[in-house]
Design an enzyme around this catalytic site. Structure first.
Site, mmCIF file in Angstrom:
data_model
loop_
_atom_site.group_PDB
_atom_site.id
_atom_site.type_symbol
_atom_site.label_atom_id
_atom_site.label_comp_id
_atom_site.label_asym_id
_atom_site.label_seq_id
_atom_site.Cartn_x
_atom_site.Cartn_y
_atom_site.Cartn_z
ATOM 1 N N ALA A 120 0.819 -1.223 0.000
ATOM 2 C CA ALA A 120 0.000 0.000 0.000
ATOM 3 C C ALA A 120 0.847 1.265 0.000
ATOM 4 O O ALA A 120 0.322 2.364 0.190
ATOM 5 C CB ALA A 120 -0.957 -0.013 1.190
ATOM 6 N N SER A 121 2.140 1.128 -0.222
ATOM 7 C CA SER A 121 3.001 2.321 -0.260
ATOM 8 C C SER A 121 2.788 3.118 -1.541
ATOM 9 O O SER A 121 2.997 4.326 -1.571
ATOM 10 C CB SER A 121 4.472 1.909 -0.152
ATOM 11 O OG SER A 121 4.775 0.877 -1.077
ATOM 12 N N ARG A 122 2.386 2.409 -2.611
ATOM 13 C CA ARG A 122 2.288 3.049 -3.933
ATOM 14 C C ARG A 122 1.066 2.519 -4.673
ATOM 15 O O ARG A 122 0.439 1.555 -4.236
ATOM 16 C CB ARG A 122 3.518 2.689 -4.784
ATOM 17 C CG ARG A 122 4.819 3.005 -4.180
ATOM 18 C CD ARG A 122 5.952 2.758 -5.172
ATOM 19 N NE ARG A 122 6.458 1.400 -5.154
ATOM 20 C CZ ARG A 122 6.368 0.554 -6.186
ATOM 21 N NH1 ARG A 122 5.777 0.908 -7.291
ATOM 22 N NH2 ARG A 122 6.878 -0.653 -6.095
ATOM 23 N N ASP A 138 7.835 -8.424 4.004
ATOM 24 C CA ASP A 138 7.886 -9.041 2.673
ATOM 25 C C ASP A 138 6.815 -10.127 2.646
ATOM 26 O O ASP A 138 6.904 -11.117 3.390
ATOM 27 C CB ASP A 138 9.288 -9.642 2.472
ATOM 28 C CG ASP A 138 9.454 -10.267 1.098
ATOM 29 O OD1 ASP A 138 8.442 -10.592 0.441
ATOM 30 O OD2 ASP A 138 10.612 -10.446 0.681
ATOM 31 N N ASN A 162 -2.860 -7.110 -2.291
ATOM 32 C CA ASN A 162 -2.589 -6.283 -3.474
ATOM 33 C C ASN A 162 -1.123 -6.340 -3.911
ATOM 34 O O ASN A 162 -0.834 -6.166 -5.098
ATOM 35 C CB ASN A 162 -2.991 -4.838 -3.131
ATOM 36 C CG ASN A 162 -2.428 -3.834 -4.104
ATOM 37 O OD1 ASN A 162 -2.934 -3.666 -5.217
ATOM 38 N ND2 ASN A 162 -1.345 -3.154 -3.728
ATOM 39 N N SER A 200 -5.490 -9.984 -12.220
ATOM 40 C CA SER A 200 -5.225 -9.122 -13.383
ATOM 41 C C SER A 200 -5.992 -9.688 -14.576
ATOM 42 O O SER A 200 -6.262 -10.892 -14.638
ATOM 43 C CB SER A 200 -3.729 -9.139 -13.702
ATOM 44 O OG SER A 200 -3.490 -8.702 -15.019
ATOM 45 N N TYR A 254 3.942 -13.899 -15.182
ATOM 46 C CA TYR A 254 3.030 -12.983 -14.481
ATOM 47 C C TYR A 254 1.582 -13.443 -14.681
ATOM 48 O O TYR A 254 0.807 -13.525 -13.727
ATOM 49 C CB TYR A 254 3.214 -11.553 -15.016
ATOM 50 C CG TYR A 254 2.262 -10.545 -14.411
ATOM 51 C CD1 TYR A 254 2.469 -10.048 -13.136
ATOM 52 C CD2 TYR A 254 1.145 -10.101 -15.121
ATOM 53 C CE1 TYR A 254 1.586 -9.124 -12.573
ATOM 54 C CE2 TYR A 254 0.266 -9.178 -14.570
ATOM 55 C CZ TYR A 254 0.486 -8.692 -13.297
ATOM 56 O OH TYR A 254 -0.387 -7.786 -12.746
ATOM 57 N N ALA A 285 0.499 -16.408 -15.377
ATOM 58 C CA ALA A 285 0.274 -17.658 -14.633
ATOM 59 C C ALA A 285 0.070 -17.373 -13.148
ATOM 60 O O ALA A 285 -0.792 -17.982 -12.497
ATOM 61 C CB ALA A 285 1.459 -18.603 -14.830
ATOM 62 N N LYS A 338 -1.162 -14.711 -11.832
ATOM 63 C CA LYS A 338 -2.457 -14.076 -11.600
ATOM 64 C C LYS A 338 -3.613 -15.060 -11.828
ATOM 65 O O LYS A 338 -4.669 -14.941 -11.206
ATOM 66 C CB LYS A 338 -2.590 -12.825 -12.479
ATOM 67 C CG LYS A 338 -1.645 -11.700 -12.050
ATOM 68 C CD LYS A 338 -1.915 -11.273 -10.606
ATOM 69 C CE LYS A 338 -1.065 -10.133 -10.129
ATOM 70 N NZ LYS A 338 -1.394 -9.697 -8.770
HETATM 71 P P1 NAP Z 1 3.038 -0.819 -8.088
HETATM 72 O O1 NAP Z 1 2.706 0.606 -8.225
HETATM 73 O O2 NAP Z 1 4.294 -1.360 -8.667
HETATM 74 O O3 NAP Z 1 2.972 -1.186 -6.528
HETATM 75 C C1 NAP Z 1 3.305 -2.459 -6.088
HETATM 76 C C2 NAP Z 1 3.197 -2.509 -4.586
HETATM 77 O O4 NAP Z 1 3.515 -3.858 -4.167
HETATM 78 C C3 NAP Z 1 4.168 -1.578 -3.885
HETATM 79 O O5 NAP Z 1 3.513 -0.960 -2.809
HETATM 80 C C4 NAP Z 1 5.262 -2.519 -3.372
HETATM 81 O O6 NAP Z 1 5.809 -2.097 -2.122
HETATM 82 C C5 NAP Z 1 4.453 -3.790 -3.116
HETATM 83 N N1 NAP Z 1 5.296 -4.994 -3.074
HETATM 84 C C6 NAP Z 1 5.986 -5.569 -4.080
HETATM 85 N N2 NAP Z 1 6.614 -6.665 -3.635
HETATM 86 C C7 NAP Z 1 6.307 -6.780 -2.311
HETATM 87 C C8 NAP Z 1 6.637 -7.717 -1.300
HETATM 88 N N3 NAP Z 1 7.421 -8.770 -1.549
HETATM 89 N N4 NAP Z 1 6.123 -7.539 -0.062
HETATM 90 C C9 NAP Z 1 5.321 -6.485 0.209
HETATM 91 N N5 NAP Z 1 4.976 -5.566 -0.703
HETATM 92 C C10 NAP Z 1 5.466 -5.714 -1.952
HETATM 93 O O7 NAP Z 1 1.918 -1.758 -8.689
HETATM 94 P P2 NAP Z 1 0.333 -1.573 -8.902
HETATM 95 O O8 NAP Z 1 0.129 -1.332 -10.341
HETATM 96 O O9 NAP Z 1 -0.256 -0.657 -7.893
HETATM 97 O O10 NAP Z 1 -0.129 -3.078 -8.636
HETATM 98 C C11 NAP Z 1 -0.810 -3.500 -7.476
HETATM 99 C C12 NAP Z 1 -1.426 -4.858 -7.779
HETATM 100 O O11 NAP Z 1 -2.343 -4.740 -8.867
HETATM 101 C C13 NAP Z 1 -0.414 -5.919 -8.181
HETATM 102 O O12 NAP Z 1 -0.763 -7.157 -7.610
HETATM 103 C C14 NAP Z 1 -0.560 -5.968 -9.690
HETATM 104 O O13 NAP Z 1 -0.182 -7.222 -10.219
HETATM 105 C C15 NAP Z 1 -2.046 -5.706 -9.848
HETATM 106 N N6 NAP Z 1 -2.442 -5.217 -11.156
HETATM 107 C C16 NAP Z 1 -1.894 -4.067 -11.666
HETATM 108 C C17 NAP Z 1 -2.299 -3.637 -12.908
HETATM 109 C C18 NAP Z 1 -1.735 -2.409 -13.549
HETATM 110 O O14 NAP Z 1 -2.019 -2.168 -14.738
HETATM 111 N N7 NAP Z 1 -0.990 -1.575 -12.840
HETATM 112 C C19 NAP Z 1 -3.252 -4.366 -13.630
HETATM 113 C C20 NAP Z 1 -3.784 -5.506 -13.076
HETATM 114 C C21 NAP Z 1 -3.385 -5.909 -11.832
HETATM 115 P P3 NAP Z 1 7.244 -1.383 -1.952
HETATM 116 O O15 NAP Z 1 7.390 -0.398 -3.068
HETATM 117 O O16 NAP Z 1 7.129 -0.747 -0.601
HETATM 118 O O17 NAP Z 1 8.280 -2.472 -1.985
#
Ligand code: NAP
Length: 223
Positions: free
Chosen positions: A10-12, A60, A87, A139, A152, A154, A156
């Protein structure tokens, strides 16, 4: 007693917007993060400034011991977790022949193992409360598959299968399990695609707050 939500990653991006919407609706919010500490603490500062209850916990999600410690800390602080949003996730954009087994394991450990670890640690508490909601972020590629994103996709798809099975398992305990499958969302994950022609399958590019609203609407159906 106020409801509590724990959102992984939830940081980003999507997780951050989801934290904001739950906080604005009166939830205690647990913001999980791993590397983006500054952004996580900035979010907590902003939420607390608006008199929302929010804490950040570094963990993590692919490490079961860290996840258990995070859940214990969250329950110690707020008493229970009503909603878990799985998430946190990473992407991998590579052709299969360039993908190593280490790449494969890393994606699976975070995207699927993370969902498993968090559910495994939270479910006993939800069973005790006889209530709860788990929302897993899959996704569109988990539904349809994407070229150059085989691993990726697989991971999801696994989240979808996991969610469907857990839903059946937890229904008798009054715990709901939902998943959502976003298309293209403008976050750091999709940065490399911005400005490129987007596949028609994805539909329009949406903002993280659009997905956050979709996640929040699952909670409105439950509570
Ligand atoms: P993002 O901006 O890259 O953010 C990813 C988040 O996951 C960050 O807060 C990161 O935390 C955290 N993270 C990654 N590895 C981690 C770990 N091992 N332990 C704890 N936290 C971890 O990505 P997003 O686009 O918001 O994606 C969020 C979710 O939506 C993901 O599951 C992604 O697959 C899914 N999704 C995204 C899209 C898209 O188009 N963006 C589409 C479909 C689904 P830190 O930065 O603090 O490490």
């Amino acid at each position: 007693m106020k409801r509590t939500v724990l959102i992984t990653g939830a940081s980003r991006g999507i997780g951050r917007e989801t934290a904001k919407i739950f906080a604005a609706s009166g939830y205690n919010v647990v913001v999980n993060y791993l590397e983006s500490e500054e952004q996580a603490l900035d979010l907590i500062f902003k939420l607390q400034k608006k008199n929302h209850n929010a804490i950040a916990i570094k963990a993590d999600v692919s490490k079961d011991i860290q996840v258990q410690a995070m859940i214990d800390e969250a329950i110690g602080k707020f008493g229970k977790i009503d909603v878990l949003v799985n998430n946190a996730g990473i992407d991998l954009y590579k052709q299969i022949q360039d993908t190593t087994y280490e790449d494969f394991c890393k994606v699976m450990k975070i995207n699927v193992g993370g969902v498993f670890n968090c559910c495994r640690s939270v479910v006993p508490h939800m069973i005790k409360e006889k209530n709860g909601l788990i929302i897993n972020i899959s996704s569109i590629w988990g539904e349809q598959g994407a070229s150059c994103e085989v691993v990726y996709s697989a991971s999801k798809s696994a989240v979808i299968g996991f969610s469907k099975a857990l839903k059946k398992e937890l229904e008798p305990s009054n715990i709901s399990v939902e998943y959502i499958s976003p298309g293209f969302v403008k976050t750091r994950m999709t940065k490399r695609f911005i400005g490129q022609e987007i596949s028609e399958e994805l539909g329009e590019i949406v903002t993280p707050s659009t997905i956050a609203r979709e996640v929040f609407s699952c909670s409105l159906k439950k509570f």
